[in-house]
Design a protein around this motif. Structure first.
Motif, short mmCIF file in Angstrom:
data_model
loop_
_atom_site.label_atom_id
_atom_site.label_comp_id
_atom_site.label_asym_id
_atom_site.label_seq_id
_atom_site.Cartn_x
_atom_site.Cartn_y
_atom_site.Cartn_z
N PRO A 1 4.58 7.53 -10.27
CA PRO A 1 3.92 8.52 -9.55
C PRO A 1 2.60 8.46 -9.20
O PRO A 1 1.71 7.70 -9.87
CB PRO A 1 4.07 9.78 -10.55
N ILE A 2 1.99 9.09 -8.00
CA ILE A 2 0.65 9.06 -7.54
C ILE A 2 0.35 10.52 -7.67
O ILE A 2 0.74 11.56 -7.29
CB ILE A 2 0.89 8.69 -5.88
N PRO A 3 -0.95 10.75 -8.21
CA PRO A 3 -1.55 11.78 -8.39
C PRO A 3 -1.92 12.54 -6.86
O PRO A 3 -2.55 11.74 -6.01
CB PRO A 3 -2.91 11.39 -9.01
N TRP A 4 -1.72 13.83 -6.88
CA TRP A 4 -1.90 14.56 -5.78
C TRP A 4 -2.37 15.97 -5.85
O TRP A 4 -1.94 16.71 -6.97
CB TRP A 4 -0.72 14.61 -4.89
N PHE A 5 -2.94 16.60 -5.26
CA PHE A 5 -3.31 17.99 -4.99
C PHE A 5 -3.51 18.44 -3.63
O PHE A 5 -3.75 17.51 -2.64
CB PHE A 5 -4.79 18.10 -5.75
N PRO A 6 -3.09 19.75 -3.20
CA PRO A 6 -3.41 19.94 -1.91
C PRO A 6 -4.60 19.68 -1.00
O PRO A 6 -5.72 19.99 -1.81
CB PRO A 6 -3.12 21.58 -1.92
N THR B 1 13.11 13.08 -7.96
CA THR B 1 13.44 11.56 -7.67
C THR B 1 13.97 10.89 -8.74
O THR B 1 14.72 10.26 -8.52
CB THR B 1 11.95 10.86 -7.58
N VAL B 2 13.83 11.22 -10.13
CA VAL B 2 14.47 10.88 -11.10
C VAL B 2 15.85 11.42 -11.09
O VAL B 2 16.84 10.67 -11.33
CB VAL B 2 13.85 11.07 -12.43
N ALA B 3 16.16 12.67 -10.64
CA ALA B 3 17.38 13.26 -10.93
C ALA B 3 18.48 12.51 -9.91
O ALA B 3 19.61 12.20 -10.09
CB ALA B 3 17.38 14.86 -10.76
N HIS C 1 7.04 5.85 -5.26
CA HIS C 1 5.83 6.60 -5.29
C HIS C 1 6.06 8.06 -5.24
O HIS C 1 5.21 8.45 -4.25
CB HIS C 1 5.03 5.95 -4.50
N PRO C 2 6.53 8.91 -5.85
CA PRO C 2 6.68 10.33 -5.67
C PRO C 2 5.18 10.77 -5.99
O PRO C 2 4.55 10.17 -6.78
CB PRO C 2 7.64 11.08 -6.42
N ARG C 3 4.97 12.06 -5.51
CA ARG C 3 3.68 12.64 -5.92
C ARG C 3 3.77 13.64 -6.95
O ARG C 3 4.86 14.40 -7.05
CB ARG C 3 3.12 13.26 -4.58
N PHE C 4 2.60 13.68 -7.72
CA PHE C 4 2.72 14.61 -9.10
C PHE C 4 1.51 15.35 -8.82
O PHE C 4 0.37 14.93 -8.57
CB PHE C 4 3.01 13.93 -10.20
N LEU C 5 1.55 16.69 -9.12
CA LEU C 5 0.47 17.76 -9.04
C LEU C 5 -0.50 17.25 -9.88
O LEU C 5 -0.07 17.28 -11.23
CB LEU C 5 0.90 18.98 -9.05
N ARG D 1 5.70 6.09 0.20
CA ARG D 1 6.58 6.89 -0.99
C ARG D 1 7.51 5.62 -1.45
O ARG D 1 7.88 5.81 -2.69
CB ARG D 1 7.56 7.72 -0.03
N GLN D 2 7.85 4.52 -0.72
CA GLN D 2 8.74 3.49 -1.29
C GLN D 2 8.19 2.07 -1.11
O GLN D 2 7.63 1.87 0.20
CB GLN D 2 10.17 3.81 -0.79
N ASP D 3 8.22 1.21 -1.99
CA ASP D 3 7.52 -0.06 -1.99
C ASP D 3 8.53 -1.17 -2.58
O ASP D 3 9.30 -0.62 -3.52
CB ASP D 3 6.14 -0.14 -2.18
N SER D 4 7.91 -2.23 -2.65
CA SER D 4 8.21 -3.29 -3.70
C SER D 4 7.25 -4.11 -4.06
O SER D 4 6.21 -4.43 -3.21
CB SER D 4 9.47 -3.96 -2.96
#
Length: 391
Positions: free
Chosen positions: A41-46, A100-102, A76-80, A65-68
């Motif tokens: 996860p990548i830290p994110w805020f508005p 993403t996990v679900a 790489h989903p964003r998390f608040l 968002r996706q890589d290898s």
């Protein structure tokens, strides 16, 4: 077997050298026949992207968002990220990455989460919802710092008794996990490995010449974030005191960080005796360690720092603060010197003592008893398999 890895401590395109130990261990686990997928996860805020250069979230806003990495699939989903709400980090993190996990439900047998908080706690919340066992891996800072904070500490004490296994990279961290409620029978020590194709004994003079340095000058090398908590200010002051007595010695700071500008300003006063390399990648780190006379790591707190493992594998002595798992790594005077943290005089004395002695590179490697990343991954696989079989 199939493992889903959830952690912030992993390389990304903006920070390709962040968490290289997890990358190496997971690639080795894949090479042992495991199916491995990483959610990083990548830290994110508005509006984060509008603060370019001012926050980590801004600098990571362009990460895809996706890589290898090393042929490992990475999401790489964003998390608040709300910096001051430490106690809320884990549930916010879990909620942010849940979609993403679900979406991967049914594709994996176990969740592995390097770093106790918020990663490990968030993984346990998700694992309970998805019916997956969770293995939490401890690195040091999570227990030496995070577990002692009121909010994160409460979450960690809630999570550890419920985790399928706890993996610690050192015996002191295993003891800390038990103190936080983990049953001793479910705590495993899995030492980090070393890439012996990258970090090995080389001729220091030849490497210095290849790096464009005078082969006859001794090099004190620091590798890490250029930040106050890493002891860089004490190191610069100690070197300033040492420099007049050792005109043939230079200091090299390998890395970057919040205090890079201040370190550069301080270095300029020493007339070229301090070299700042910036981030140089793993091969660059290996070159500077091979070129070094010694590694110095005067951190205020550490877990089991990989750079110490890598310096020893390179046959170089280590001068480091007596914190975290470091005393368990530097177990003999033949491997280096330990000193009190946040103490310029103690650091100066330790550096002076190390410079006055000679060290046998082969003996240092022998005393470490450290295996490869493949060895480390093999032990980790046993812990993951035990978690699945007990679920």
């Amino acid at each position: 077997m199939r493992v889903l890895v959830l952690t912030r401590i992993f390389p990304n395109r903006a920070e390709p050298t962040f968490g290289p130990y997890n990358l190496k261990q997971l690639a080795a686990l894949r090479d042992l026949g495991w199916s491995v997928r990483v959610v990083n996860p990548i830290p994110w805020f508005p509006g984060a992207s509008r603060f370019s250069g001012k926050t980590r979230a801004a600098s990571l806003s362009a990460v895809p968002r996706q890589d290898s990495f090393l042929d490992l699939e990475v999401d790489h989903p964003r998390f608040l990220h709300i910096p001051r709400l430490l106690a809320a980090h884990a549930p916010i993190y879990a909620a942010s990455v849940a979609p993403t996990v679900a979406a991967l439900r049914g594709s994996y047998d176990v969740i592995l989460s390097p770093f106790a908080y918020p990663d490990g706690v968030a993984s346990l919340l998700l694992g309970q919802a998805l019916g997956l066992p969770v293995v939490i891996k401890l690195h040091g800072g999570d227990m030496n710092v995070g577990a002692k904070l009121p909010g994160p500490g409460r979450w960690i004490r809630w999570a550890f008794p419920k985790a399928a296994r706890i993996v610690a990279v050192s015996d002191p961290l295993a003891d800390a996990a038990v103190a936080c409620g983990a049953p001793r029978s479910r705590v495993d020590v899995v030492q980090d490995g070393v890439d012996d194709k990258v970090f090995f004994i080389r001729d220091a003079r030849e490497v210095r010449r290849a790096l464009g340095r005078d082969p006859d000058r001794k090099l004190l090398v620091f590798v890490g974030r250029l930040e106050k908590r890493k002891g860089v200010y004490e190191l610069l002051e100690a070197f300033e005191r040492l420099a007049p007595r050792h005109p043939d010695v230079d200091l090299v700071l390998v890395g970057d960080g919040d205090d890079t500008k201040a370190c550069r300003e301080r270095a300029e006063k020493l007339g070229g005796r301090v070299i700042l390399t910036g981030n140089v990648g793993m091969e660059g780190v290996a070159d500077w360690l091979a070129a070094s006379t010694l590694l110095t790591l005067p951190s205020y707190a550490e877990g089991t720092p990989n750079v110490v493992i890598e310096a020893i594998a390179s046959g170089r002595p280590v001068v480091a603060s007596r914190v975290g798992g470091i005393p368990d790594m530097i177990t003999s005077p033949k491997m280096g010197e330990l000193h009190a943290p946040e103490d310029v005089a103690a650091l100066e004395t330790a550096l002076e003592a190390a410079l006055a002695r000679s060290f046998d590179p082969d003996e240092s490697v022998r005393l470490s008893g450290r295996g490869t990343w493949r060895d480390s991954a093999g032990v980790l696989a046993q812990s993951l398999r035990a978690a699945v079989e007990a679920s």
